[in-house]
Design a protein around this motif. Sequence first.
Motif, PDB file in Angstrom:
ATOM      1  N   ASN A 238     -50.510 -18.043  19.295  1.00 40.50           N
ATOM      2  CA  ASN A 238     -51.118 -17.537  18.059  1.00 40.50           C
ATOM      3  C   ASN A 238     -50.037 -17.386  16.995  1.00 40.50           C
ATOM      4  OD1 ASN A 238     -54.052 -16.891  18.607  1.00 40.50           O
ATOM      5  ND2 ASN A 238     -53.044 -15.907  20.344  1.00 40.50           N
ATOM      6  N   ILE A 239     -50.114 -18.245  16.003  1.00 41.84           N
ATOM      7  CA  ILE A 239     -49.121 -18.267  14.941  1.00 41.84           C
ATOM      8  C   ILE A 239     -49.750 -17.696  13.681  1.00 41.84           C
ATOM      9  CG2 ILE A 239     -47.655 -19.746  13.519  1.00 41.84           C
ATOM     10  CD1 ILE A 239     -47.746 -21.731  15.959  1.00 41.84           C
ATOM     11  N   LEU A 240     -49.053 -16.739  13.083  1.00 39.14           N
ATOM     12  CA  LEU A 240     -49.512 -16.097  11.853  1.00 39.14           C
ATOM     13  C   LEU A 240     -48.623 -16.580  10.716  1.00 39.14           C
ATOM     14  CD1 LEU A 240     -51.437 -13.581  11.032  1.00 39.14           C
ATOM     15  CD2 LEU A 240     -49.276 -12.387  10.863  1.00 39.14           C
ATOM     16  N   ILE A 241     -49.214 -17.150   9.678  1.00 41.23           N
ATOM     17  CA  ILE A 241     -48.462 -17.584   8.508  1.00 41.23           C
ATOM     18  C   ILE A 241     -48.933 -16.766   7.311  1.00 41.23           C
ATOM     19  CG2 ILE A 241     -50.011 -19.597   8.321  1.00 41.23           C
ATOM     20  CD1 ILE A 241     -46.502 -19.512   6.809  1.00 41.23           C
ATOM     21  N   ALA A 242     -47.991 -16.063   6.685  1.00 37.36           N
ATOM     22  CA  ALA A 242     -48.292 -15.252   5.511  1.00 37.36           C
ATOM     23  C   ALA A 242     -48.130 -16.121   4.268  1.00 37.36           C
ATOM     24  CB  ALA A 242     -47.344 -14.056   5.451  1.00 37.36           C
ATOM     25  N   VAL A 243     -49.164 -16.159   3.420  1.00 37.29           N
ATOM     26  CA  VAL A 243     -49.130 -17.008   2.229  1.00 37.29           C
ATOM     27  C   VAL A 243     -49.404 -16.193   0.968  1.00 37.29           C
ATOM     28  CG1 VAL A 243     -49.785 -19.085   3.501  1.00 37.29           C
ATOM     29  CG2 VAL A 243     -51.560 -17.678   2.460  1.00 37.29           C
TER      30      VAL A 243
ATOM     31  N   ILE B  50     -52.289  -6.787  11.237  1.00 31.96           N
ATOM     32  CA  ILE B  50     -52.769  -8.166  11.281  1.00 31.96           C
ATOM     33  C   ILE B  50     -52.143  -8.944  12.437  1.00 31.96           C
ATOM     34  CG2 ILE B  50     -52.896 -10.334   9.997  1.00 31.96           C
ATOM     35  CD1 ILE B  50     -53.241  -8.579   7.480  1.00 31.96           C
ATOM     36  N   ALA B  51     -50.867  -8.736  12.693  1.00 31.68           N
ATOM     37  CA  ALA B  51     -50.224  -9.404  13.828  1.00 31.68           C
ATOM     38  C   ALA B  51     -50.894  -8.991  15.132  1.00 31.68           C
ATOM     39  CB  ALA B  51     -48.735  -9.084  13.860  1.00 31.68           C
ATOM     40  N   ASP B  52     -51.217  -7.712  15.258  1.00 31.22           N
ATOM     41  CA  ASP B  52     -51.926  -7.249  16.460  1.00 31.22           C
ATOM     42  C   ASP B  52     -53.321  -7.855  16.542  1.00 31.22           C
ATOM     43  OD1 ASP B  52     -49.747  -5.718  17.198  1.00 31.22           O
ATOM     44  OD2 ASP B  52     -50.606  -3.819  16.499  1.00 31.22           O
TER      45      ASP B  52
ATOM     46  N   ALA C 268     -50.589 -12.279  17.458  1.00 31.97           N
ATOM     47  CA  ALA C 268     -49.533 -13.207  17.050  1.00 31.97           C
ATOM     48  C   ALA C 268     -48.315 -13.093  17.952  1.00 31.97           C
ATOM     49  CB  ALA C 268     -49.132 -12.936  15.600  1.00 31.97           C
ATOM     50  N   ASP C 269     -47.790 -14.257  18.345  1.00 29.53           N
ATOM     51  CA  ASP C 269     -46.516 -14.283  19.043  1.00 29.53           C
ATOM     52  C   ASP C 269     -45.440 -14.935  18.178  1.00 29.53           C
ATOM     53  OD1 ASP C 269     -47.654 -16.808  19.374  1.00 29.53           O
ATOM     54  OD2 ASP C 269     -47.880 -16.607  21.523  1.00 29.53           O
ATOM     55  N   LEU C 270     -45.834 -15.354  16.962  1.00 34.74           N
ATOM     56  CA  LEU C 270     -44.896 -15.853  15.961  1.00 34.74           C
ATOM     57  C   LEU C 270     -45.476 -15.570  14.586  1.00 34.74           C
ATOM     58  CD1 LEU C 270     -42.361 -17.489  15.098  1.00 34.74           C
ATOM     59  CD2 LEU C 270     -43.797 -19.548  15.216  1.00 34.74           C
ATOM     60  N   ILE C 271     -44.647 -14.984  13.714  1.00 33.85           N
ATOM     61  CA  ILE C 271     -45.017 -14.783  12.314  1.00 33.85           C
ATOM     62  C   ILE C 271     -44.096 -15.659  11.481  1.00 33.85           C
ATOM     63  CG2 ILE C 271     -45.163 -13.163  10.382  1.00 33.85           C
ATOM     64  CD1 ILE C 271     -45.545 -10.914  12.471  1.00 33.85           C
ATOM     65  N   ILE C 272     -44.674 -16.404  10.546  1.00 34.97           N
ATOM     66  CA  ILE C 272     -43.901 -17.246   9.637  1.00 34.97           C
ATOM     67  C   ILE C 272     -44.159 -16.752   8.218  1.00 34.97           C
ATOM     68  CG2 ILE C 272     -43.543 -19.586   8.767  1.00 34.97           C
ATOM     69  CD1 ILE C 272     -44.566 -20.613  11.486  1.00 34.97           C
ATOM     70  N   CYS C 273     -43.078 -16.615   7.436  1.00 32.62           N
ATOM     71  CA  CYS C 273     -43.241 -16.214   6.039  1.00 32.62           C
ATOM     72  C   CYS C 273     -42.087 -16.779   5.218  1.00 32.62           C
ATOM     73  CB  CYS C 273     -43.323 -14.700   5.898  1.00 32.62           C
ATOM     74  SG  CYS C 273     -41.902 -13.803   6.507  1.00 32.62           S
ATOM     75  N   GLY C 274     -42.292 -16.822   3.911  1.00 37.08           N
ATOM     76  CA  GLY C 274     -41.256 -17.289   3.002  1.00 37.08           C
ATOM     77  C   GLY C 274     -40.188 -16.232   2.799  1.00 37.08           C
ATOM     78  N   ALA C 275     -38.982 -16.679   2.433  1.00 42.78           N
ATOM     79  CA  ALA C 275     -37.871 -15.747   2.241  1.00 42.78           C
ATOM     80  C   ALA C 275     -38.073 -14.864   1.020  1.00 42.78           C
ATOM     81  CB  ALA C 275     -36.562 -16.518   2.116  1.00 42.78           C
ATOM     82  N   THR C 276     -38.687 -15.392  -0.030  1.00 46.68           N
ATOM     83  CA  THR C 276     -38.824 -14.587  -1.238  1.00 46.68           C
ATOM     84  C   THR C 276     -40.243 -14.454  -1.722  1.00 46.68           C
ATOM     85  OG1 THR C 276     -38.344 -16.497  -2.630  1.00 46.68           O
ATOM     86  CG2 THR C 276     -36.498 -15.048  -2.071  1.00 46.68           C
ATOM     87  N   GLY C 277     -41.029 -15.491  -1.707  1.00 53.66           N
ATOM     88  CA  GLY C 277     -42.388 -15.401  -2.223  1.00 53.66           C
ATOM     89  C   GLY C 277     -42.402 -15.315  -3.733  1.00 53.66           C
TER      90      GLY C 277
ATOM     91  N   ALA D 130     -41.752  -6.314  13.069  1.00 50.77           N
ATOM     92  CA  ALA D 130     -42.660  -7.128  13.900  1.00 50.77           C
ATOM     93  C   ALA D 130     -42.298  -6.995  15.384  1.00 50.77           C
ATOM     94  CB  ALA D 130     -42.585  -8.585  13.486  1.00 50.77           C
ATOM     95  N   LYS D 131     -43.330  -7.089  16.222  1.00 51.74           N
ATOM     96  CA  LYS D 131     -43.152  -7.015  17.669  1.00 51.74           C
ATOM     97  C   LYS D 131     -42.986  -8.395  18.295  1.00 51.74           C
ATOM     98  CE  LYS D 131     -46.241  -3.092  17.510  1.00 51.74           C
ATOM     99  NZ  LYS D 131     -47.669  -2.835  17.483  1.00 51.74           N
ATOM    100  N   CYS D 132     -43.045  -9.430  17.471  1.00 48.48           N
ATOM    101  CA  CYS D 132     -42.952 -10.804  17.979  1.00 48.48           C
ATOM    102  C   CYS D 132     -41.872 -11.555  17.206  1.00 48.48           C
ATOM    103  CB  CYS D 132     -44.298 -11.502  17.841  1.00 48.48           C
ATOM    104  SG  CYS D 132     -44.864 -11.674  16.129  1.00 48.48           S
ATOM    105  N   ASP D 133     -41.699 -12.819  17.532  1.00 47.88           N
ATOM    106  CA  ASP D 133     -40.742 -13.661  16.833  1.00 47.88           C
ATOM    107  C   ASP D 133     -41.144 -13.821  15.378  1.00 47.88           C
ATOM    108  OD1 ASP D 133     -39.448 -14.005  19.240  1.00 47.88           O
ATOM    109  OD2 ASP D 133     -40.136 -16.068  19.552  1.00 47.88           O
TER     110      ASP D 133
END
Length: 146
Positions: A7-12, A102-104, A108-117, A137-140
């Motif tokens: 489960n990959i979470l991508i913040a946009v 949201i990760a819970d 999610a076992d991986l969260i991806i996000c931009g450095a600055t947004g 975060a509790k995951c990668d």
Amino acid sequence: MDMTYKNILIAVDGSDEAKRGLEKAVEIAKRNEAALHIVHIVDNGYFASVEALAHASIPDYNEKQGEKLLAEYKEAAEAAGAPSVHTIMETGSPKALIPNKIADQAQADLIICGATGIHGMERVFLGSVSERITRTAKCDVLIVRN
């Protein structure tokens, strides 16, 4: 040690780094046959201190823009071959919601996000969303830079 993600979470947020993050998230999801959860947080905290704006249409506008943004990201992820794509939109603080609730919720076992947004001034005064996600975060966590 298992190095696969389910489960990959991508913040946009509409930034160039979020678009780049989506590309990476799709590739990782395809390699791992993982579900991709695209999340956008409508941060109305900017308007909370001005009572007149709280009753204006700005929060509704932000939610409509968020829905449009998520639809575009979902379409792009599916077109790029992501095996399972879900969208999540919440209102509140991205720093608090993404690494915790949201990760819970997405398991999610991986969260991806931009450095600055796109919120550069907020970062100057309050610290970045990606920094908070990394700390709590509790995951990668994968931070994407352009």
